[in-house]
Design a protein around this motif. Structure first.
Motif, PDB file in Angstrom:
ATOM      1  N   GLY A   1      17.305   4.228   3.766  1.00  0.00           N
ATOM      2  CA  GLY A   1      17.641   5.650   3.894  1.00  0.00           C
ATOM      3  C   GLY A   1      17.239   6.440   2.661  1.00  0.00           C
ATOM      4  N   ALA A   2      17.487   5.867   1.479  1.00  0.00           N
ATOM      5  CA  ALA A   2      17.119   6.545   0.228  1.00  0.00           C
ATOM      6  C   ALA A   2      15.610   6.705   0.141  1.00  0.00           C
ATOM      7  CB  ALA A   2      17.640   5.752  -0.967  1.00  0.00           C
ATOM      8  N   ALA A   3      14.873   5.679   0.549  1.00  0.00           N
ATOM      9  CA  ALA A   3      13.403   5.752   0.505  1.00  0.00           C
ATOM     10  C   ALA A   3      12.892   6.822   1.467  1.00  0.00           C
ATOM     11  CB  ALA A   3      12.803   4.384   0.843  1.00  0.00           C
TER      12      ALA A   3
ATOM     13  N   PRO B   1      -2.244   9.554 -16.460  1.00  0.00           N
ATOM     14  CA  PRO B   1      -1.124   9.030 -17.254  1.00  0.00           C
ATOM     15  C   PRO B   1       0.232   9.378 -16.648  1.00  0.00           C
ATOM     16  CG  PRO B   1      -2.739  10.101 -18.674  1.00  0.00           C
ATOM     17  CD  PRO B   1      -3.157  10.392 -17.263  1.00  0.00           C
ATOM     18  N   ALA B   2       0.346  10.560 -16.062  1.00  0.00           N
ATOM     19  CA  ALA B   2       1.613  10.944 -15.428  1.00  0.00           C
ATOM     20  C   ALA B   2       1.925  10.016 -14.257  1.00  0.00           C
ATOM     21  CB  ALA B   2       1.554  12.389 -14.949  1.00  0.00           C
ATOM     22  N   GLY B   3       0.870   9.565 -13.586  1.00  0.00           N
ATOM     23  CA  GLY B   3       1.055   8.624 -12.485  1.00  0.00           C
ATOM     24  C   GLY B   3       1.601   7.292 -12.972  1.00  0.00           C
ATOM     25  N   LEU B   4       1.059   6.835 -14.106  1.00  0.00           N
ATOM     26  CA  LEU B   4       1.560   5.574 -14.677  1.00  0.00           C
ATOM     27  C   LEU B   4       3.015   5.713 -15.092  1.00  0.00           C
ATOM     28  CD1 LEU B   4      -1.445   4.299 -16.856  1.00  0.00           C
ATOM     29  CD2 LEU B   4      -0.709   3.532 -14.586  1.00  0.00           C
ATOM     30  N   ALA B   5       3.363   6.886 -15.652  1.00  0.00           N
ATOM     31  CA  ALA B   5       4.758   7.132 -16.042  1.00  0.00           C
ATOM     32  C   ALA B   5       5.651   7.131 -14.804  1.00  0.00           C
ATOM     33  CB  ALA B   5       4.870   8.465 -16.778  1.00  0.00           C
ATOM     34  N   ALA B   6       5.157   7.709 -13.698  1.00  0.00           N
ATOM     35  CA  ALA B   6       5.942   7.724 -12.454  1.00  0.00           C
ATOM     36  C   ALA B   6       6.144   6.307 -11.929  1.00  0.00           C
ATOM     37  CB  ALA B   6       5.243   8.590 -11.409  1.00  0.00           C
ATOM     38  N   LEU B   7       5.094   5.482 -12.037  1.00  0.00           N
ATOM     39  CA  LEU B   7       5.210   4.091 -11.577  1.00  0.00           C
ATOM     40  C   LEU B   7       6.231   3.334 -12.433  1.00  0.00           C
ATOM     41  CD1 LEU B   7       1.478   3.148 -10.884  1.00  0.00           C
ATOM     42  CD2 LEU B   7       3.292   3.535  -9.203  1.00  0.00           C
ATOM     43  N   ALA B   8       6.169   3.547 -13.757  1.00  0.00           N
ATOM     44  CA  ALA B   8       7.123   2.879 -14.645  1.00  0.00           C
ATOM     45  C   ALA B   8       8.548   3.348 -14.338  1.00  0.00           C
ATOM     46  CB  ALA B   8       6.766   3.152 -16.106  1.00  0.00           C
ATOM     47  N   GLY B   9       8.706   4.666 -14.142  1.00  0.00           N
ATOM     48  CA  GLY B   9      10.035   5.205 -13.820  1.00  0.00           C
ATOM     49  C   GLY B   9      10.546   4.665 -12.495  1.00  0.00           C
ATOM     50  N   GLY B  10       9.664   4.639 -11.492  1.00  0.00           N
ATOM     51  CA  GLY B  10      10.046   4.059 -10.201  1.00  0.00           C
ATOM     52  C   GLY B  10      10.413   2.596 -10.357  1.00  0.00           C
ATOM     53  N   GLY B  11       9.660   1.902 -11.210  1.00  0.00           N
ATOM     54  CA  GLY B  11       9.940   0.490 -11.470  1.00  0.00           C
ATOM     55  C   GLY B  11      11.314   0.289 -12.079  1.00  0.00           C
TER      56      GLY B  11
ATOM     57  N   GLY C   1      16.018   2.206  -3.387  1.00  0.00           N
ATOM     58  CA  GLY C   1      15.274   2.925  -2.346  1.00  0.00           C
ATOM     59  C   GLY C   1      14.450   4.068  -2.919  1.00  0.00           C
ATOM     60  N   ALA C   2      15.048   4.805  -3.868  1.00  0.00           N
ATOM     61  CA  ALA C   2      14.330   5.910  -4.506  1.00  0.00           C
ATOM     62  C   ALA C   2      13.104   5.384  -5.251  1.00  0.00           C
ATOM     63  CB  ALA C   2      15.261   6.659  -5.456  1.00  0.00           C
ATOM     64  N   GLY C   3      13.298   4.303  -6.009  1.00  0.00           N
ATOM     65  CA  GLY C   3      12.186   3.721  -6.761  1.00  0.00           C
ATOM     66  C   GLY C   3      11.103   3.167  -5.853  1.00  0.00           C
ATOM     67  N   TRP C   4      11.514   2.575  -4.750  1.00  0.00           N
ATOM     68  CA  TRP C   4      10.581   2.010  -3.762  1.00  0.00           C
ATOM     69  C   TRP C   4       9.665   3.109  -3.219  1.00  0.00           C
ATOM     70  CZ3 TRP C   4      12.360  -0.284   1.616  1.00  0.00           C
ATOM     71  CH2 TRP C   4      11.336  -1.077   2.151  1.00  0.00           C
TER      72      TRP C   4
ATOM     73  N   ASP D   1       0.852  -1.193   0.000  1.00  0.00           N
ATOM     74  CA  ASP D   1       0.000   0.000   0.000  1.00  0.00           C
ATOM     75  C   ASP D   1       0.891   1.248   0.000  1.00  0.00           C
ATOM     76  OD1 ASP D   1      -1.534   2.247   0.854  1.00  0.00           O
ATOM     77  OD2 ASP D   1      -3.010   0.936   1.792  1.00  0.00           O
ATOM     78  N   TRP D   2       0.785   2.046  -1.068  1.00  0.00           N
ATOM     79  CA  TRP D   2       1.652   3.224  -1.208  1.00  0.00           C
ATOM     80  C   TRP D   2       1.563   4.123   0.035  1.00  0.00           C
ATOM     81  CZ3 TRP D   2       2.216   8.441  -1.158  1.00  0.00           C
ATOM     82  CH2 TRP D   2       3.335   8.967  -1.811  1.00  0.00           C
ATOM     83  N   GLY D   3       0.351   4.356   0.513  1.00  0.00           N
ATOM     84  CA  GLY D   3       0.166   5.248   1.657  1.00  0.00           C
ATOM     85  C   GLY D   3       0.805   4.712   2.928  1.00  0.00           C
ATOM     86  N   GLU D   4       0.700   3.399   3.139  1.00  0.00           N
ATOM     87  CA  GLU D   4       1.292   2.782   4.333  1.00  0.00           C
ATOM     88  C   GLU D   4       2.819   2.864   4.275  1.00  0.00           C
ATOM     89  OE1 GLU D   4      -0.272   1.215   7.097  1.00  0.00           O
ATOM     90  OE2 GLU D   4      -1.944   2.375   6.297  1.00  0.00           O
ATOM     91  N   LEU D   5       3.378   2.637   3.069  1.00  0.00           N
ATOM     92  CA  LEU D   5       4.835   2.734   2.913  1.00  0.00           C
ATOM     93  C   LEU D   5       5.296   4.170   3.149  1.00  0.00           C
ATOM     94  CD1 LEU D   5       5.463   0.459  -0.207  1.00  0.00           C
ATOM     95  CD2 LEU D   5       6.230   0.040   2.133  1.00  0.00           C
ATOM     96  N   HIS D   6       4.540   5.122   2.589  1.00  0.00           N
ATOM     97  CA  HIS D   6       4.906   6.532   2.765  1.00  0.00           C
ATOM     98  C   HIS D   6       4.882   6.908   4.247  1.00  0.00           C
ATOM     99  CE1 HIS D   6       5.595  10.590   1.273  1.00  0.00           C
ATOM    100  NE2 HIS D   6       4.701  11.012   2.154  1.00  0.00           N
ATOM    101  N   ALA D   7       3.895   6.371   4.958  1.00  0.00           N
ATOM    102  CA  ALA D   7       3.800   6.637   6.403  1.00  0.00           C
ATOM    103  C   ALA D   7       4.990   6.030   7.151  1.00  0.00           C
ATOM    104  CB  ALA D   7       2.494   6.079   6.956  1.00  0.00           C
ATOM    105  N   MET D   8       5.481   4.897   6.666  1.00  0.00           N
ATOM    106  CA  MET D   8       6.661   4.298   7.298  1.00  0.00           C
ATOM    107  C   MET D   8       7.895   5.148   7.004  1.00  0.00           C
ATOM    108  SD  MET D   8       8.502   0.561   6.767  1.00  0.00           S
ATOM    109  CE  MET D   8       8.494   0.483   4.980  1.00  0.00           C
ATOM    110  N   PHE D   9       8.069   5.534   5.727  1.00  0.00           N
ATOM    111  CA  PHE D   9       9.279   6.264   5.324  1.00  0.00           C
ATOM    112  C   PHE D   9       9.348   7.664   5.935  1.00  0.00           C
ATOM    113  CE2 PHE D   9       9.040   3.566   1.255  1.00  0.00           C
ATOM    114  CZ  PHE D   9       9.838   2.588   1.815  1.00  0.00           C
TER     115      PHE D   9
END
Lengths: 139, 230
Positions: free
Chosen positions: B217-219, B169-179, A85-88, A29-37
């Protein structure tokens, strides 16, 4: 052959169980992860930290002498972990969670999974081009 | 509001799966490495075929393992294996080395292993078996969502994502980029939250402990950045 079939059944069972736990815990869950980070909620942090502590105890008690492949610090450790980590944080998914999200009906996960496959493919091309060592956990 | 498990239910479940995966399959639990195999399907199928050919021809397998043992421990074999005309070795060093430590094989004629040790690592499952594992993860998510009553087909990742990252669509692009970052990063550091975070940290592996500290830490850094920019 029967060995293969047995291990496939075990893989399937453990996969369903892991996907179930990831989903029930909120790790997909994106929101739960964001709350953790952002330290807004300690729940997932305690869940993950607790899992590491218990896994350490479990490995020590049940598999101390086993020959589990080692994980050394390599040139790619820090840069790779920074990118992951950035992508996560952006996508709200580690590789397992992206698959779980798909099962939950979050179709955006298809974009995440496509990105993960693309990133892995890109790494493989660069690795071969520049002769990087392979440190993948093919497990 | 959230119907998610409390930490004291999640922690033992994840730990049991991590240790249980090793006990039952004699493979370290990991997801990123499995997923990465499907980014180069043709090559991985060739590796699988190489394994099958070697399993069918014990002499070739023995010769290959002798060569790999020598390579792994920096020793020249006492005598050159004579039966090298078997099938060519697949070109996957890490997988091949794992095959060299298959159960019952390593201690037989290698002076390096002096005393019998614990369970050895099993060889890499076939690509089809790994496909079953990935589909099972999807099924686990479906099962949990149905049980919680939260299953619903949506395009995005929820309100927080829409507000702090992007929508449509920008959200999907962000998900792909994050992926892409996730796929490239995990391949580079050799693991993800499962392989490094659970299995590696659970075994106090230096590469995993450092990876986990850095990717967490990065996250944290990127999440505060997202929250600050919005």
């Amino acid at each position: 052959m029967s060995m293969h079939r047995r291990s496939t059944v075990v893989l399937a069972a453990l996969g369903v169980a892991l996907g179930f736990v990831i989903s029930m815990s909120g790790l997909s869950d994106w929101g739960e992860l964001h709350a953790m980070f952002t330290f807004a909620s300690p729940r997932l942090l305690l869940a993950f930290g607790g899992a590491v502590v218990l896994a350490t105890a479990g490995f020590f008690l049940l598999a101390r002498r086993d020959q589990i492949p080692a994980k050394h610090i390599v040139a790619g450790t820090v840069p790779g972990a920074l990118l992951f980590g950035a992508g996560w944080a952006v996508a709200g998914a580690c590789p397992g969670a992206a698959l779980v999200q798909l099962g939950e009906g979050k179709l955006g996960a298809i974009a995440t999974i496509a990105g993960i496959l693309g990133g892995a493919w890109l790494h493989d091309r660069l690795r071969k081009r520049f002769g990087w060592a392979r440190h993948s956990c093919i497990d | 509001m959230t119907s998610y498990w409390p930490f004291w239910a999640t922690a033992p479940a994840l730990a049991a799966l991590t240790v249980g995966y090793w006990i039952l399959l004699r493979r370290p639990l990991g997801v990123s490495g499995v997923l990465a195999r499907f980014s180069r399907v043709r090559e991985e199928l060739e590796v699988d075929r190489g394994f099958e050919a070697m399993e069918a021809d014990p002499a070739a397998l023995e010769a290959a393992m002798a060569a790999m043992t020598a390579e792994a421990f920096g020793m020249a074999p006492e005598e050159e294996p004579s039966s090298m005309e078997g099938p060519a070795l697949p070109t996957a060093p890490s997988s091949m080395f794992e095959a060299a430590t298959a159960p019952g094989s390593a201690p037989v004629d290698s002076p390096v292993f002096e005393e019998p040790r614990g369970r050895a690592c099993a060889s890499t499952p076939a690509l089809g078996e790994h496909a079953v594992f990935l589909v099972a993860l999807v099924a686990g998510g479906l099962l949990a969502a149905l049980l919680r009553g939260t299953f619903g087909v949506t395009a995005g990742m929820g309100q927080g994502f829409a507000r702090l990252v992007a929508n449509g669509p920008a959200g999907l692009a962000a998900l792909a980029g994050g992926g892409v970052l996730v796929g490239f990063g995990t391949a580079l550091c050799g693991g993800c939250t499962a392989g490094h975070g659970l299995t590696g940290c659970g075994r106090l592996m230096p590469g995993s402990l450092l990876s986990t500290i850095v990717f967490f830490g990065a996250a944290v850094g990127v999440s505060f950045l997202l929250a600050g920019l919005a």
